[in-house]
Scaffold this motif. Structure first.
Motif, mmCIF file in Angstrom:
data_model
loop_
_atom_site.group_PDB
_atom_site.id
_atom_site.type_symbol
_atom_site.label_atom_id
_atom_site.label_comp_id
_atom_site.label_asym_id
_atom_site.label_seq_id
_atom_site.Cartn_x
_atom_site.Cartn_y
_atom_site.Cartn_z
ATOM 1 N N ASN A 118 -29.996 7.720 -40.294
ATOM 2 C CA ASN A 118 -28.682 8.420 -40.570
ATOM 3 C C ASN A 118 -27.599 8.502 -39.516
ATOM 4 N N GLY A 119 -28.212 8.723 -38.392
ATOM 5 C CA GLY A 119 -27.575 9.073 -37.078
ATOM 6 C C GLY A 119 -26.998 7.612 -36.805
ATOM 7 N N ASP A 120 -27.546 6.729 -36.779
ATOM 8 C CA ASP A 120 -27.193 5.222 -36.670
ATOM 9 C C ASP A 120 -25.918 5.022 -37.568
ATOM 10 N N HIS A 121 -25.884 5.417 -38.663
ATOM 11 C CA HIS A 121 -24.616 5.121 -39.436
ATOM 12 C C HIS A 121 -23.350 5.862 -38.906
ATOM 13 N N GLY A 122 -23.566 6.751 -38.100
ATOM 14 C CA GLY A 122 -22.407 7.485 -37.619
ATOM 15 C C GLY A 122 -21.773 6.822 -36.285
ATOM 16 N N TYR A 123 -22.893 5.897 -35.726
ATOM 17 C CA TYR A 123 -22.327 4.976 -34.760
ATOM 18 C C TYR A 123 -21.899 3.797 -35.521
ATOM 19 N N VAL A 124 -22.196 3.297 -36.383
ATOM 20 C CA VAL A 124 -21.561 2.234 -37.351
ATOM 21 C C VAL A 124 -20.001 2.813 -37.591
ATOM 22 N N LYS A 125 -19.854 3.872 -38.080
ATOM 23 C CA LYS A 125 -18.460 4.296 -38.334
ATOM 24 C C LYS A 125 -17.606 4.621 -37.142
ATOM 25 N N GLN A 126 -18.370 5.016 -35.969
ATOM 26 C CA GLN A 126 -17.722 4.811 -34.629
ATOM 27 C C GLN A 126 -17.056 3.518 -34.384
ATOM 28 N N TYR A 127 -17.866 2.604 -34.515
ATOM 29 C CA TYR A 127 -17.525 0.989 -34.290
ATOM 30 C C TYR A 127 -16.497 0.575 -35.239
ATOM 31 N N LEU A 128 -16.534 1.033 -36.307
ATOM 32 C CA LEU A 128 -15.247 0.647 -37.314
ATOM 33 C C LEU A 128 -14.152 1.199 -36.901
ATOM 34 N N TYR A 129 -14.135 2.418 -36.469
ATOM 35 C CA TYR A 129 -13.125 3.142 -36.037
ATOM 36 C C TYR A 129 -12.575 2.601 -34.766
ATOM 37 N N ASP A 130 -13.134 2.308 -33.740
ATOM 38 C CA ASP A 130 -12.815 1.485 -32.399
ATOM 39 C C ASP A 130 -12.086 0.214 -32.747
ATOM 40 N N LEU A 131 -12.827 -0.648 -33.641
ATOM 41 C CA LEU A 131 -12.239 -1.946 -33.806
ATOM 42 C C LEU A 131 -11.006 -1.916 -34.558
ATOM 43 N N ASP A 132 -11.065 -0.920 -35.353
ATOM 44 C CA ASP A 132 -9.821 -0.621 -36.135
ATOM 45 C C ASP A 132 -8.401 -0.112 -35.439
ATOM 46 N N MET A 133 -8.664 0.622 -34.146
ATOM 47 C CA MET A 133 -7.726 1.261 -33.510
ATOM 48 C C MET A 133 -7.246 0.194 -32.394
ATOM 49 N N MET A 134 -8.302 -0.655 -31.978
ATOM 50 C CA MET A 134 -8.092 -1.924 -31.148
ATOM 51 C C MET A 134 -6.812 -2.815 -31.772
ATOM 52 N N PRO A 135 -5.971 -3.340 -30.864
ATOM 53 C CA PRO A 135 -5.361 -4.558 -31.345
ATOM 54 C C PRO A 135 -6.132 -5.652 -31.581
ATOM 55 N N ARG A 136 -5.924 -6.321 -32.679
ATOM 56 C CA ARG A 136 -6.884 -7.632 -33.159
ATOM 57 C C ARG A 136 -6.720 -8.735 -32.089
ATOM 58 N N SER A 137 -5.633 -8.571 -31.426
ATOM 59 C CA SER A 137 -5.274 -9.756 -30.154
ATOM 60 C C SER A 137 -6.134 -9.317 -29.048
ATOM 61 N N ASP A 138 -6.580 -8.079 -28.713
ATOM 62 C CA ASP A 138 -7.027 -7.712 -27.465
ATOM 63 C C ASP A 138 -8.243 -8.663 -27.125
ATOM 64 N N PRO A 139 -8.309 -8.923 -25.816
ATOM 65 C CA PRO A 139 -9.573 -9.979 -25.518
ATOM 66 C C PRO A 139 -10.906 -8.955 -25.598
ATOM 67 N N ALA A 140 -10.771 -7.703 -25.549
ATOM 68 C CA ALA A 140 -12.132 -6.988 -25.604
ATOM 69 C C ALA A 140 -12.307 -6.743 -27.293
ATOM 70 N N TRP A 141 -11.491 -7.249 -28.137
ATOM 71 C CA TRP A 141 -12.055 -6.772 -29.458
ATOM 72 C C TRP A 141 -13.115 -7.733 -29.891
ATOM 73 N N LEU A 142 -13.226 -8.827 -29.670
ATOM 74 C CA LEU A 142 -14.477 -9.805 -30.016
ATOM 75 C C LEU A 142 -15.834 -9.276 -29.186
ATOM 76 N N PRO A 143 -15.776 -8.980 -28.244
ATOM 77 C CA PRO A 143 -16.993 -8.253 -27.585
ATOM 78 C C PRO A 143 -17.405 -7.291 -28.051
ATOM 79 N N LYS A 144 -16.381 -6.292 -28.504
ATOM 80 C CA LYS A 144 -16.776 -4.982 -29.195
ATOM 81 C C LYS A 144 -17.256 -5.272 -30.369
ATOM 82 N N ALA A 145 -16.888 -6.212 -31.280
ATOM 83 C CA ALA A 145 -17.514 -6.755 -32.525
ATOM 84 C C ALA A 145 -18.919 -7.102 -32.318
ATOM 85 N N ARG A 146 -19.296 -7.800 -31.136
ATOM 86 C CA ARG A 146 -20.438 -8.497 -30.924
ATOM 87 C C ARG A 146 -21.303 -7.226 -30.664
ATOM 88 N N GLU A 147 -20.981 -6.239 -29.673
ATOM 89 C CA GLU A 147 -21.573 -5.220 -29.328
ATOM 90 C C GLU A 147 -22.060 -4.349 -30.831
#
Length: 191
Positions: A118-147
């Protein structure tokens, strides 16, 4: 011979006709929503028992990641659409696990594992939030998605290799069937 109709009869008839059309529209809307939910939940339902169904959803989620990882910084709309799909798939999946499987896991005496997952699910939500907040064109976006994908793969792997088989073995056949039914009901709520 012409008959005279007063305006109150016309207004009443118009109101009745409008009410009938509105009711028909509401019924059609509810029916369409139910059909949409059934279509979204169908792959999970058809996969079989709760553990097989969740493993199928894991594969479907990784397929979204596969498509997402092939995008470029210029494909911001596609990234946004895929992120939306990912959010929906993971929200549905989390609801099924948290409201059915992890609860059954706790009842079977393995609170520690249920709480960790259940705690892992909290981190899933964090990643979704982080990716949502980053510009989709940011060079760091895809590495974050891979992480993020790596987290999903670890979590799903642990569930499929260790947690699900152990829980399934602890439950009777009747309990496993009941868990499958409850899990599908939870998935239908958010489908």
């Amino acid at each position: 011979m012409a008959t005279k109709t007063d305006s109150s009869t016309i207004d009443r008839n118009s109101a009745l006709a409008f009410g009938a059309v509105a009711a028909a529209g509401a019924v059609a809307g509810f029916a369409a929503n139910f059909v949409r939910k059934a279509v979204v939940q169908a792959p999970t339902y058809l996969a079989g028992s709760w553990d097989e169904a969740l493993a199928t959803e894991h594969k479907m989620t990784l397929a979204i990641f596969d498509t997402l990882e092939k995008t470029t910084e210029q494909q911001t709309a596609k990234r946004g659409f895929l992120l939306m799909q990912l959010k929906h798939a993971l929200a549905k999946h989390a609801m099924q696990e948290e409201n059915a499987v992890y609860a059954a896991l706790r009842d079977a005496g393995d609170r520690e594992t249920a709480d960790k997952l259940n705690g892992d699910h909290g981190y899933v939500k964090q990643y979704l939030y982080d990716l949502d907040m980053m510009p989709r064109s940011d060079p760091a976006w895809l590495p974050k998605a891979r992480e993020f994908r790596a987290l999903i793969e670890r979590h799903a792997g642990e569930e499929e290799r260790e947690v699900f088989p152990a829980l399934k073995a602890k439950l009777t056949e009747e309990q496993n069937k009941a868990l499958t039914a409850v899990m599908n009901k939870e998935g239908l709520k958010i489908a």
